[in-house]
Design an enzyme around this catalytic site. Sequence first.
Site, PDB file in Angstrom:
ATOM      1  N   SER A  87       0.802  -1.221   0.000  1.00 30.30           N
ATOM      2  CA  SER A  87       0.000   0.000   0.000  1.00 30.30           C
ATOM      3  C   SER A  87       0.843   1.283   0.000  1.00 30.30           C
ATOM      4  CB  SER A  87      -0.931  -0.081   1.207  1.00 30.30           C
ATOM      5  OG  SER A  87      -1.762   1.018   1.286  1.00 30.30           O
ATOM      6  N   ASP A 115      -3.376   6.215  -2.935  1.00 29.53           N
ATOM      7  CA  ASP A 115      -2.162   5.635  -2.351  1.00 29.53           C
ATOM      8  C   ASP A 115      -1.632   4.510  -3.244  1.00 29.53           C
ATOM      9  OD1 ASP A 115      -4.091   3.742  -1.790  1.00 29.53           O
ATOM     10  OD2 ASP A 115      -3.231   3.204   0.153  1.00 29.53           O
ATOM     11  N   ASP A 145      -1.805   1.357  -3.487  1.00 33.41           N
ATOM     12  CA  ASP A 145      -2.650   0.294  -4.033  1.00 33.41           C
ATOM     13  C   ASP A 145      -4.062   0.800  -4.314  1.00 33.41           C
ATOM     14  OD1 ASP A 145      -3.279   0.530  -1.343  1.00 33.41           O
ATOM     15  OD2 ASP A 145      -3.650  -1.597  -1.042  1.00 33.41           O
ATOM     16  N   ASN A 181      -7.768   9.451   6.567  1.00 34.59           N
ATOM     17  CA  ASN A 181      -6.730   9.234   5.554  1.00 34.59           C
ATOM     18  C   ASN A 181      -7.307   8.885   4.177  1.00 34.59           C
ATOM     19  OD1 ASN A 181      -7.420   6.486   5.564  1.00 34.59           O
ATOM     20  ND2 ASN A 181      -5.796   5.942   7.013  1.00 34.59           N
ATOM     21  N   ARG A 199      -1.332   5.633  19.653  1.00 33.96           N
ATOM     22  CA  ARG A 199      -1.683   4.209  19.457  1.00 33.96           C
ATOM     23  C   ARG A 199      -0.533   3.517  18.732  1.00 33.96           C
ATOM     24  NH1 ARG A 199      -2.924   4.034  14.121  1.00 33.96           N
ATOM     25  NH2 ARG A 199      -3.502   1.849  14.197  1.00 33.96           N
ATOM     26  N   PRO A 200      -0.336   2.228  19.036  1.00 32.52           N
ATOM     27  CA  PRO A 200       0.716   1.515  18.306  1.00 32.52           C
ATOM     28  C   PRO A 200       0.272   1.314  16.866  1.00 32.52           C
ATOM     29  CG  PRO A 200      -0.466   0.024  19.799  1.00 32.52           C
ATOM     30  CD  PRO A 200      -1.062   1.378  20.002  1.00 32.52           C
ATOM     31  N   SER A 201       1.153   1.600  15.921  1.00 27.96           N
ATOM     32  CA  SER A 201       0.807   1.399  14.514  1.00 27.96           C
ATOM     33  C   SER A 201       0.606  -0.085  14.236  1.00 27.96           C
ATOM     34  CB  SER A 201       1.935   1.937  13.638  1.00 27.96           C
ATOM     35  OG  SER A 201       1.859   1.339  12.361  1.00 27.96           O
ATOM     36  N   GLY A 202      -0.297  -0.392  13.332  1.00 23.85           N
ATOM     37  CA  GLY A 202      -0.472  -1.782  12.908  1.00 23.85           C
ATOM     38  C   GLY A 202       0.281  -2.095  11.632  1.00 23.85           C
ATOM     39  N   THR A 203       0.962  -1.097  11.061  1.00 22.71           N
ATOM     40  CA  THR A 203       1.651  -1.333   9.789  1.00 22.71           C
ATOM     41  C   THR A 203       3.131  -0.969   9.813  1.00 22.71           C
ATOM     42  OG1 THR A 203       1.163   0.880   8.962  1.00 22.71           O
ATOM     43  CG2 THR A 203      -0.457  -0.826   8.472  1.00 22.71           C
TER      44      THR A 203
HETATM   45  C1  16G Z   1      -3.851   0.226   6.937  1.00 15.99           C
HETATM   46  C2  16G Z   1      -5.337   0.171   6.933  1.00 15.99           C
HETATM   47  C3  16G Z   1      -5.926   1.539   7.105  1.00 15.99           C
HETATM   48  C4  16G Z   1      -5.412   2.175   8.372  1.00 15.99           C
HETATM   49  C5  16G Z   1      -3.910   2.128   8.395  1.00 15.99           C
HETATM   50  C6  16G Z   1      -3.432   2.509   9.762  1.00 15.99           C
HETATM   51  C7  16G Z   1      -6.671  -1.329   5.657  1.00 15.99           C
HETATM   52  C8  16G Z   1      -7.005  -1.853   4.305  1.00 15.99           C
HETATM   53  N1  16G Z   1      -5.784  -0.372   5.688  1.00 15.99           N
HETATM   54  O1  16G Z   1      -3.395   0.951   5.855  1.00 15.99           O
HETATM   55  O2  16G Z   1      -7.305   1.415   7.182  1.00 15.99           O
HETATM   56  O3  16G Z   1      -5.830   3.493   8.490  1.00 15.99           O
HETATM   57  O4  16G Z   1      -3.467   0.809   8.147  1.00 15.99           O
HETATM   58  O5  16G Z   1      -2.081   2.338   9.801  1.00 15.99           O
HETATM   59  O6  16G Z   1      -7.194  -1.783   6.655  1.00 15.99           O
HETATM   60  P1  16G Z   1      -1.316   2.326  11.160  1.00 15.99           P
HETATM   61  O7  16G Z   1      -1.900   1.214  11.999  1.00 15.99           O
HETATM   62  O8  16G Z   1       0.092   2.140  10.772  1.00 15.99           O
HETATM   63  O9  16G Z   1      -1.559   3.668  11.769  1.00 15.99           O
HETATM   64 MG    MG Z   2      -3.771   1.307   0.598  1.00 15.70          MG
END
Ligand code: 16G
Ligand code: MG
Length: 543
Positions: A60, A278, A280, A375, A501-505
């Site tokens: 992404s 973005d 993707d 976003n 918040r902890p990032s999920g990505t």
């Molecule tokens: C991902 C999520 C998006 C979220 C972002 C938060 C999907 C398809 N995409 O891009 O919705 O806003 O993560 O990122 O679920 P973060 O957890 O790093 O802040």
């Molecule tokens: Mg994306």
Amino acid sequence: MGPALSKIDREHPPQLAYGTAGFRCDATQLVIAMERVGMLAALRSRDRDGLKIGVMVTASHNPHRDNGVKIVDPTGAMLAQAWESKAEKVACCPESQLLETLASVAEGEAASASVVIGRDTRAHSRALSQRVRAGAEALGARVEDVGVVTTPQLHHCVRAANGFSPVVKGPLYGYADALVDAFEALLKTSPHKTGRPDSTVVVDCAGGVGAFGIHQLRRRLEERGLASVLSLRAANIVREAPLNHQCGAEHVQKQRLPPKNLSRRDLGAPNLRGCSVDGDADRLVYWFHGLSNFEIVDGDKIASLLAVFIARELAAAQPLIGTPSLGVVQTAYANGAAAAFLRERRVEVAFAKTGVKYVHHAAEAFDVGVYFEANGHGTVLVKEALRARLAQLDSEPGTGGRARLAVSRLHAVARLANQSVGDALADLLLVEAVLCLQQKSIAAWGALYDELPSRQLKQRVASRALLEPNATETRLVAPAALQAKIDALAASHKSGRAFVRPSGTEDVVRVYAEAATRRDADALALEVRRAVFDLAGGLGERP
Ligand code: 16G
Ligand code: MG
């Protein structure tokens, strides 16, 4: 790409978490995970009676060096949460335990399995998608590779291939044709029959796959004589800009800066409106160069525009369809002014955790659920029963009238909005049709309400897992001392609100702050970031 296959240590695969949007990390770490995801997709397909499962190879909006993979369930929805931990077990186990791990996951009995694979434009995506294929085929699945596609296109292919949405003829299960059909149907309800003076939209494609989608839409708009209403100009196409680098929705929305190659001077013409997708193309934010500032029209304002339009049409259609419920779902990142604007117009607002899987789920509670993250990730969900009723009423020979017009509009919205996931291309057409119907300029749209100034920062810490947020991620349950400090800091600024918040990505903690003035929002964000550094084991230099 990355280490040679023979050098990969299959006994010790990288330990990955199925985060907000699947597995995502440096591309070199993903070879084994891709094979295993292929295997898991085959098992999931058997579990769902042989229906097709999607696998999208993309990271992404992340930098080009990263890659990732998301699994798509048969209806086009994201992988059921109950399977996320299975995906982790399969992706991360030593090879010597693979067979027993697979056996512990395998529940389905179906004789056949089928997997659809798509990928983004990253240089390593092709090789990684071949690893997914190898994994799926190793477990006997039939594989369809749809090549380079946007994430929402892959969701659409899976949904349509399994018969969960009407198949329109055309490439990628009629994706672009279905969108432009619905766009045309919505425009047909307009009392304004000529083109628009401001028909051009510049689309910043983030150097990614969005450019292909824009090309497909543009061709169809031209073929149908709709270019005088919407003329798409793709910028930052694949070779013009490095993926997501100083361009794209993430850059524009987080840095609050114009995308590369699209400053006021580059555009050459005043009053052009632009938007950014973005890497993707599942996110969309709009922007324009105002009199003195670069102005962003973000996901909150997309939701507001669409919700107010839909609320009006629902009210007008009431004699025919009764009073279906309408709600907007936001996350903690939504600007405080957006919820106030919607509530003043009696639109219900609900909150969910960041990540499409959470907001999507919360939006399903309404007959019409509009969800957008600030976003730019979002869509409009219409419950199946309402959609069927709209389709039936819309197909009956019409007697005209306002209620009937509203039914046609709502039906077109239901067809245009992606029912599986946020979709930049579908949202672009939806927004453009509504702006056109309302004869609204982007400046007037941007002025729907005044946002509170906000700032986002990030901080690396020793372990972000130590931060435990509440259900809506607006506060920390732990560490309590950090939350207390954030409360005190927010209270010291007028209209101050902040959360972390902890990032999920990414391996970081995210900081969000808003306040009455730009100065206060910036100061509050910095102070909170320092508090994270001090109280949650910050790494690197103290900010
Ligand atoms: C991902 C999520 C998006 C979220 C972002 C938060 C999907 C398809 N995409 O891009 O919705 O806003 O993560 O990122 O679920 P973060 O957890 O790093 O802040
Ligand atoms: Mg994306």
